[in-house]
Design an enzyme around this catalytic site. Sequence first.
Site: not given
Ligand code: FAD
Length: 394
Positions: A112, A115, A147, A230, A364
């Site tokens: 996928q 991100s 992933s 998902e 969150e």
């Molecule tokens: C083990 C693992 C596997 C993954 N696999 C995939 C994959 O296969 N494909 C893929 O596309 N993605 C994948 N991801 C990505 C995952 O979907 C993202 O990490 C996730 O959506 C969070 O985005 P970010 O890391 O950019 O954090 P950010 O969006 O930068 O968030 C940082 C923090 O701020 C908080 N936050 C942000 N906006 C708000 C709001 N409006 N209100 C309250 N709190 C908020 C978040 O909850 C978080 O705690 C994976 C992640 C992990 C850990």
Amino acid sequence: MTAQEELRRRVADFLAVHDPRSTPALGWLQARYDAGLAWVHFPVGHGGLGLPRSLQGEVDELFAAAGGPDNRPRVNMIGLGMAAPTILAFGTEAQKKRFLRPLWTGEEIWCQLFSEPGAGSDLAALGTRAVRDGDEWVVNGQKVWTSGAQNAQWAILVARTDPDRRKHAGITYFLCPMSEPGIEVRPLRQITGEAEFNEVFLTDVRISDEWRLGEQGNGWRIANTTLNNERVAIGGRPVPREDGMIGIVARNWREHPERRTPDLHHQLMELWVEAEVARLTSIRLAQKLATGQEPGPEGSAMKLTFARISQALSGLELELNGADGLRYGDWTMTRPEEVHFLSKDAGHRYLRAKGNSIEGGTSEILKNVVAERVLGLPAEPRFDKDLPWKELQR
Ligand SMILES: Cc1cc2nc3c(=O)[nH]c(=O)nc-3n(C[C@H](O)[C@H](O)[C@H](O)COP(=O)(O)OP(=O)(O)OC[C@H]3O[C@@H](n4cnc5c(N)ncnc54)[C@H](O)[C@@H]3O)c2cc1C
């Protein structure tokens, strides 16, 4: 004959001709798909018979009891759980024909590409660009946390096609061949030492317009179908009582009376009850899906609960194990095909559980979904909703 009896007869007829002990696994799975016994609720010609989804569980059990091979569901979770329902909902007949069979049999593994650095929770802010060039699209950008990209032949990909439109409106959804020149997959090592996921760089990657899923600019709506599925795939699978983490911790408790204290007892009891409530809720969700309803915000609630309980239980397990709980492998980097959560030691589980509240949407964000769409609380202020994407501060 009821639909259930008819289905049992079909399974028996199939097994009479295709004995799992003497048929090679791939040929057996292909034949099962062609017989409409893969996803029985999918249409005829696409692995199904157009029957109620509620009949699927029994078909799976009958084949498993007969020794039928599985289609590597843990390796192809993104394909089976997310790509397939999205292709079924939005794909052309030709796309369904091309993709669903090798996806279901496990011949083609999916990842996928959603991100990005700077577009995780706020996925609609994504900046990977797809520019039309004749019958093809030229894609440039960077994805992250992908992933299984190291094992995947295909990816679901969202990219920006109209920077002049507001951020949710300018996104298009593609099916992207991972073997295409210009795709570079680089491992990212996690806190466990493993590299389950990757950075993926896309440089002048050419994707045929044939592999665009749905209309140009409709990618956000389609991506939401994927994301709803998902959350159900991660947190909404019905499981037997004391399955997974709660089973491991409860067994530990029973087998080691010397480790018990009143406080740990109290914590375990609370988590046992919560795990059981979550399990019963997931059965209710599965029943809703079986009646043909789409997964909704309750999928978010399930995923939220799963993450919280998993982290609490993996912490409790460490406390129960005392000093032994701190032992943790040798931190050798591996590239696993699937997430081995339960087969690893307690230290690994504790570290890997940290990702549960991030992957598939952070806790969150899921709380926001539940607050807005279940409790009807006021929505978060979205100042950038109607601005063209190119005017957003990034
Ligand atoms: C083990 C693992 C596997 C993954 N696999 C995939 C994959 O296969 N494909 C893929 O596309 N993605 C994948 N991801 C990505 C995952 O979907 C993202 O990490 C996730 O959506 C969070 O985005 P970010 O890391 O950019 O954090 P950010 O969006 O930068 O968030 C940082 C923090 O701020 C908080 N936050 C942000 N906006 C708000 C709001 N409006 N209100 C309250 N709190 C908020 C978040 O909850 C978080 O705690 C994976 C992640 C992990 C850990």
